[in-house]
Design an enzyme around this catalytic site. Structure first.
Site, PDB file in Angstrom:
ATOM      1  CD  GLU A   1      -1.853  -2.368   1.257  1.00 16.53           C
ATOM      2  OE1 GLU A   1      -0.705  -2.695   1.614  1.00 16.53           O
ATOM      3  OE2 GLU A   1      -2.737  -3.206   1.033  1.00 16.53           O
TER       4      GLU A   1
ATOM      5  CB  ALA B   1     -11.155   1.734   4.628  1.00 10.83           C
TER       6      ALA B   1
ATOM      7  CG  HIS C   1     -11.260  -7.432   6.741  1.00 12.56           C
ATOM      8  ND1 HIS C   1     -10.344  -8.045   7.556  1.00 12.56           N
ATOM      9  CD2 HIS C   1     -10.835  -7.675   5.470  1.00 12.56           C
ATOM     10  CE1 HIS C   1      -9.420  -8.652   6.814  1.00 12.56           C
ATOM     11  NE2 HIS C   1      -9.700  -8.436   5.550  1.00 12.56           N
TER      12      HIS C   1
ATOM     13  CG  PHE D   1      -5.565  -3.600   4.281  1.00 11.57           C
ATOM     14  CD1 PHE D   1      -5.342  -4.184   5.521  1.00 11.57           C
ATOM     15  CD2 PHE D   1      -6.401  -4.258   3.392  1.00 11.57           C
ATOM     16  CE1 PHE D   1      -5.917  -5.405   5.867  1.00 11.57           C
ATOM     17  CE2 PHE D   1      -6.981  -5.478   3.720  1.00 11.57           C
ATOM     18  CZ  PHE D   1      -6.745  -6.053   4.960  1.00 11.57           C
ATOM     19  CB  ILE D   2      -5.890   3.466   4.449  1.00  9.78           C
ATOM     20  CG1 ILE D   2      -5.495   4.685   3.631  1.00  9.78           C
ATOM     21  CG2 ILE D   2      -6.388   3.863   5.824  1.00  9.78           C
ATOM     22  CD1 ILE D   2      -6.669   5.599   3.274  1.00  9.78           C
TER      23      ILE D   2
HETATM   24  C1  LIG Z   1      -1.528  -4.921   4.051  1.00 10.16           C
HETATM   25  C2  LIG Z   1      -2.605  -5.754   3.449  1.00 10.16           C
HETATM   26  N1  LIG Z   1      -3.074  -5.459   2.226  1.00 10.16           N
HETATM   27  C3  LIG Z   1      -4.046  -6.188   1.667  1.00 10.16           C
HETATM   28  C4  LIG Z   1      -4.586  -7.255   2.314  1.00 10.16           C
HETATM   29  C5  LIG Z   1      -5.731  -8.062   1.660  1.00 10.16           C
HETATM   30  N2  LIG Z   1      -5.274  -9.425   1.410  1.00 10.16           N
HETATM   31  C6  LIG Z   1      -5.543 -10.433   2.264  1.00 10.16           C
HETATM   32  S1  LIG Z   1      -4.786 -11.861   1.841  1.00 10.16           S
HETATM   33  C7  LIG Z   1      -4.137 -11.152   0.430  1.00 10.16           C
HETATM   34  C8  LIG Z   1      -3.259 -11.935  -0.475  1.00 10.16           C
HETATM   35  C9  LIG Z   1      -2.162 -12.579   0.311  1.00 10.16           C
HETATM   36  O1  LIG Z   1      -1.283 -13.235  -0.530  1.00 10.16           O
HETATM   37  P1  LIG Z   1      -0.054 -14.025   0.062  1.00 10.16           P
HETATM   38  O2  LIG Z   1       0.738 -13.164   0.966  1.00 10.16           O
HETATM   39  O3  LIG Z   1       0.662 -14.619  -1.080  1.00 10.16           O
HETATM   40  O4  LIG Z   1      -0.714 -15.147   0.975  1.00 10.16           O
HETATM   41  P2  LIG Z   1      -1.653 -16.332   0.502  1.00 10.16           P
HETATM   42  O5  LIG Z   1      -3.058 -15.911   0.804  1.00 10.16           O
HETATM   43  O6  LIG Z   1      -1.417 -16.572  -0.934  1.00 10.16           O
HETATM   44  O7  LIG Z   1      -1.241 -17.481   1.326  1.00 10.16           O
HETATM   45  C10 LIG Z   1      -4.517  -9.813   0.344  1.00 10.16           C
HETATM   46  C11 LIG Z   1      -4.129  -8.910  -0.758  1.00 10.16           C
HETATM   47  C12 LIG Z   1      -4.097  -7.525   3.586  1.00 10.16           C
HETATM   48  N3  LIG Z   1      -4.578  -8.513   4.337  1.00 10.16           N
HETATM   49  N4  LIG Z   1      -3.113  -6.766   4.131  1.00 10.16           N
END
Ligand SMILES: Cc1ncc(C[n+]2csc(CCOP(=O)(O)OP(=O)(O)O)c2C)c(N)n1
Ligand SMILES: Cc1ncc(C[n+]2csc(CCOP(=O)(O)OP(=O)(O)O)c2C)c(N)n1
Ligand SMILES: [Mg+2]
Ligand SMILES: [Mg+2]
Lengths: 333, 333, 333, 333
Positions: C69, C93, C136, C95-96
């Site tokens: 972000e 929001a 969330h 994660f802002i």
């Molecule tokens: C800082 C942040 N940004 C966005 C998200 C939303 N989000 C939750 S899981 C995810 C993908 C995670 O991917 P990865 O780290 O590869 O883990 P995986 O779920 O593939 O095991 C996202 C974008 C979050 N949780 N935290």
């Protein structure tokens, strides 16, 4: 200055030295207490508050970190959960924005979410009047005023600086300790020889008055006291309430003061909109409405970043004259 | 690759111009330091003393439409982009004629018309920003390039990581310089990272990296040229570590006792101006007379700049309120 | 749903579709507009707001970013300064917080400091009532309410959602656009076929009333309207002021309402302490004191993180009954 | 290094226990998924389907006093640390008997008494925290170790960088696992980073790294053992990339159409349970009968857990107000 763990006799210290003493005494008292930050080791910190500490307590209790506020605040959280009592230093409070996520999302919420205790302190040298410009003068307390789980303190005197820092270190919660850079070397006081704390959550009436309450904190306490002296000459008796703790708010002391005077001025150096003065004003308008005998005035910096050049910064910062004018207006109301 | 040979490809005029900017930087910063010692400058003074070749080298390799996002030891780059010595001193003195009109101080100069993104104190914050400028060029299919710089300490920040990663994934036309002057304030490299060469960091992003002698303007220039050419050709970002040494304190109030004096002595011999003079002499492009002439010229320019700055007006207090928001007429609809 | 650039005839859309349409139409209208965020490309975003966009506008105008972000908000700043109009999506929001530093220190201050124009929008799906738990469901608007240089908007209806997003995209400043997740699919409305904007800085009286003003925004507008219906039956006539824009505050509309009713309730879903209601209450207590005929009440979430489990979250969120009770109290005052 | 041979060093009982946890994880998460499809679970469901061997492998290599900071696909690690299936389901159902008492949902379980640091949605936020826990052990001279995990996507965040860098500089006893399941939500690895192996990232920190087959519980276990041994011996952190594949959608509402079906088919053959059974058969440690028995046992345990969870009370609304701050009696003075 190298402090000993317990000062032997009454002695005069600056606001800065009071902070240093509190750290030193707490480190001597409790070996769980340790320090992290940028350049706090051999160099003693940008403001030399930890000068000599690494020699005395070793490299692992006075830890120079890489340049990564989020990383070391996060590390403090982890260490705190393992039973340590970390005190981290922001080189300037302004850089706390880099650790914002760790503070608000991790430190603040862990206890509520799953009962983890996070006893840690973040020292944040804040405030203007030091020709620092937009990135070395900020008052970031407003950002954290709104994150349940954090405690915020902001001492205005050497006595409170020492006592509140000790209380913060002993508190089982994350505490942000806002120390005002402008006061570092401008204030001196003789402190008690024995160990003391200033309890978190207690405001203090720094000047008793009858006519108008000024509710303030940090460097602005002294502006209010100056204004009070001027106003006394014209028969207006100012009461100066120093919040000392910003969260949790000491409603009792504030309300008691305003119930007496019926007139209230909020004074802070932070930007006006969304500042702490807004919350106190709202509390008064909600819970003390009937005792109010005039509008609740706010004196604060305008809604701009802190400008660098002297005439701009002087214009930006609240002035004694502002307090005098506001008090006169209310007294005549 | 033999630097000594490749240097023949650089035009004489270009080398002489770089030399001029080395001297202008040194003289200007020395003058500012002197002003600081006289108490005529508020706030901090950060110089590139002993590191001038980095900014001079990279900024010289750019085209008019390219963009720089410099950091706090890049005075030469500001000058090459056309910020005058007078404006620089005006900035330090908080005068209205500087690029920030007194709103911000010292090296926080920005001016998009001259292709300079203003520096932000929060280290590494401008790396994502530089990446984004490069993204704009890529989206629009322009062949413009962005060059940015950071200290060794700045590479520890999360924003460094996020910026380089994004730039590499999208093959953006941006070049990341790193001024490795072996210290971040008082913190030596080994407490900042567990690698000897900062360039190791580039591997994490699949980004080509190289090490250059940061005190050799020609070497920096050539490395910059190569990287800029790659970027312009759509081949993506490059990381360039410039080995150098901070020869003054972190800022002028820091006596830097923590730096071993042998280190300084050793690096004194590699002074970038000395090196440039040796090169120019060896190539037969210039001699003592030319060096002296340049010295006199830059001295005059700096003194003229000082006069300009001193005669410039300070901003008026209420200007502090201006410019928080941009207005519609500042942008194309 | 794939939208065309200009809808051909009146049609009913959800709040979510209104957002989608605004993005689509602005992208069609102005090729400087582009989108960045996590999973907004082929996937169409966590809430499917940009579904089909990448097919229509290509990979470089609908850009999937790495999970960073701070990095992509910083990149948006850079691109904006180069003349683009980036719209970035926070997946939630909450994660802002990770981009806080870029938003407050870089985006907010660049124009004030050195005149750089940063026209960008951050879309932040916020708010509770969706079983999202502490990470969330957050209402982070309070954090940014206090950073001069940012504009904040929070629409409560499909009409406003579309019009405010278009206005935000066309605004020359960084705007945070708080879209309430709870409203996404719960509200429908027929929107005009022609291009329109809802001007930033203008509140709207969503229900005209005589007795008590409720000042609110986002999902709570509907709570207030519900309460108004209930109260109407007992002869209490509620006026509902929807702020729509949180910064800059539309004092005129607020004051006008309270001058008429003399009674004011602040209502928001955000935590009470330091929320936007505090500022509005403080403004009223300062500038409209004489027109007040009763305390300024605040209805807001308590000062805790947003709990996950249904009974906890239900307890946490403001309820229609709270508004009814407060209005009764004030009406009887 | 021949994994097939080294596996002989693992005790039969340990392998059988890991197998049991693989099955328990799968059965529990399948049950939760089924509950989700029945609409009985509020909020998101994230499973480790097809990736169970990672958490099971690393958590099995730890001692009682060690600490884990798991991420959202580490169910096996929670179970091994002693969080029961009943508590897990209670957490998903928001019941008072779960580790967060209903304050938080799904995999956000933390319990320091069982050595589990609670997960924070904000990805990578817990890496600095894990580093800090390791720092506490290092300062106190304890031989405890921390193991943490992140997704491939999570490695793009600044906090990943700051944590690994600090851990490496201070040689802290922490092991960083990375579950590289080739996607972050819908974002494929090549849009997340410009390297093929996440382990490349370790080089930036001067940290040893290795790649293991994430679907092979024995391989993960042995890699964890080696890294934990290094950490315990004071030799510092290790980075371990586990190659695997996310076999379900990101969460259960995501159909993951963006994943090529051939990829899933290919990885289906490498299912960690299948692999474990092949191993156990080859070693003669177990056969079909044992596998069936384990299957029945875990099924019973999960059903018992479901019953426990269903019979557990929901929290009462006002409990939402509890626990924002820790009290003094929760910590040693
Ligand atoms: C800082 C942040 N940004 C966005 C998200 C939303 N989000 C939750 S899981 C995810 C993908 C995670 O991917 P990865 O780290 O590869 O883990 P995986 O779920 O593939 O095991 C996202 C974008 C979050 N949780 N935290
Ligand atoms: C985020 C942040 N934290 C702390 C500081 C305070 N600070 C200013 S310069 C500096 C050291 C910078 O070191 P380096 O990046 O190596 O640059 P150098 O000054 O050595 O050229 C520090 C810690 C800052 N400006 N920003
Ligand atoms: Mg350096
Ligand atoms: Mg992944």
């Amino acid at each position: 200055m190298t402090t000993t763990a317990q000062p032997a006799m009454p002695h005069e210290v600056t606001y800065l030295e009071a902070i240093s003493e509190a750290l030193d005494e707490e480190m001597a008292r409790d070996e769980r207490v340790f320090l992290m930050g940028e350049d706090i080791g051999p160099y003693g910190g940008a403001f030399r508050i930890t000068e000599g500490f690494q020699k005395k307590y070793g490299e692992w209790r006075v830890l120079d970190t890489p340049l990564s506020e989020s990383g070391f605040v996060g590390a403090a959280i982890g260490a705190a959960m393992m039973g340590m009592r970390p005190v981290v230093e922001m080189q300037f409070a302004d850089f706390i924005s880099c650790a914002f996520d760790q503070i608000t999302e991790v430190a603040a919420k862990n206890h509520y979410r799953w009962g983890a205790v996070v006893p840690m302190v973040i020292r944040a040298p804040f405030g203007g009047g030091v020709h620092g410009g937009p990135f070395h003068s900020e008052c970031p307390e407003g950002w954290f005023f709104h994150s349940p789980g954090l405690k915020l303190v902001a001492p205005s005197t050497p006595y409170d600086a020492k006592g509140l820092l000790k209380a913060a270190i002993r508190d089982p919660n994350p505490v942000i300790y806002f120390e005002h850079k402008f006061l570092y070397r401008r204030l001196k006081a003789v402190l008690p020889t024995e160990d003391y704390i200033v309890p978190i959550g207690k405001a203090e009436v720094k000047r008793v008055g009858r006519d108008v309450s000024v509710i303030t904190y940090g460097a602005m306490v002294h502006l209010a006291l100056e204004a009070a002296d001027l106003l006394a000459k014209e028969g207006i008796d100012l009461e100066v309430v120093d919040l000392r703790t910003l969260i949790p708010i000491d409603k009792d002391t504030i309300f008691e003061s305003v119930r007496k005077t019926s007139k209230a001025i909020m004074l802070h150096e932070d930007n006006k909109t969304g500042g702490i003065g807004a919350e106190i004003a709202a509390l008064l308008a909600e819970e003390c409405f009937d005792c109010l005998d005039g509008p609740i005035l706010r004196i604060a910096a305008p809604d701009t970043p802190v400008p660098f050049s002297t005439p701009l910064e002087e214009f930006f910062l609240p002035k004694v004259g502002d307090v005098v004018a506001a008090a006169r207006k209310l007294a005549a109301y | 690759m033999d630097v000594a040979e490749m240097v023949n490809d650089i035009k004489r005029a270009d080398l002489l111009q770089m030399y001029y900017y080395l001297r202008l930087t040194r003289t200007l910063e020395d003058r500012i330091t002197a002003l600081y010692r006289q108490g005529r400058i508020m706030g901090g003074v950060y110089t590139s003393n002993g590191m001038e070749a980095i900014a001079v080298g990279y900024a010289s390799a750019l085209e008019r439409d390219d963009i720089i996002a410099p950091y706090h030891r890049d005075m030469g780059a500001f000058l090459i982009r056309g910020i005058t010595p007078g404006e620089v001193i005006a900035q330090y003195l908080g005068k209205r004629t500087c690029p920030t009109k007194g709103k911000d101080g010292n090296v926080h100069m920005g001016d998009l018309k001259r292709g300079v993104i203003g520096f932000v104190s929060h280290l590494a914050d401008n790396l994502p920003v530089a990446t984004g400028a490069a993204l704009a060029f890529k989206i629009r299919g322009e062949s413009r390039v962005v060059v940015t710089n950071t200290g060794d300490g700045g590479t520890s920040r999360g924003d460094f990581h996020e910026a380089l990663n994004f730039a590499a994934v999208r093959k953006l036309p941006v070049v990341f310089f790193c001024n490795n002057n072996q210290y971040a304030y008082s913190t030596p490299l080994h407490l900042q990272m567990a690698i000897r060469d900062v360039v190791e960091r580039a591997k994490a992003y699949g980004m080509p990296g190289e090490i250059v002698d940061g005190n050799d303007m020609a070497a920096v220039y050539m490395a910059a040229q190569r990287a800029i050419r790659r970027a312009r050709a759509g081949e993506g970002p490059t990381f360039i570590e410039c080995k150098t040494m901070r020869m003054h304190g972190h800022s002028e109030h820091d006596s830097a006792k923590y730096v071993p004096s042998e280190l300084l002595e050793e690096w004194k011999k590699r002074d970038p101006i000395l090196k440039a003079e040796q090169l120019l002499t060896r190539l037969g492009y210039a001699d003592e007379i030319v060096f002296r002439e340049v010295g006199e010229r830059v001295k005059k320019e700096v003194e003229a700049g000082l006069e300009f700055a001193e005669q410039s007006p300070l901003p008026k207090g209420p200007e502090a309120l201006e410019g928080v928001f941009a207005t519609d007429d500042e942008v194309k609809p």
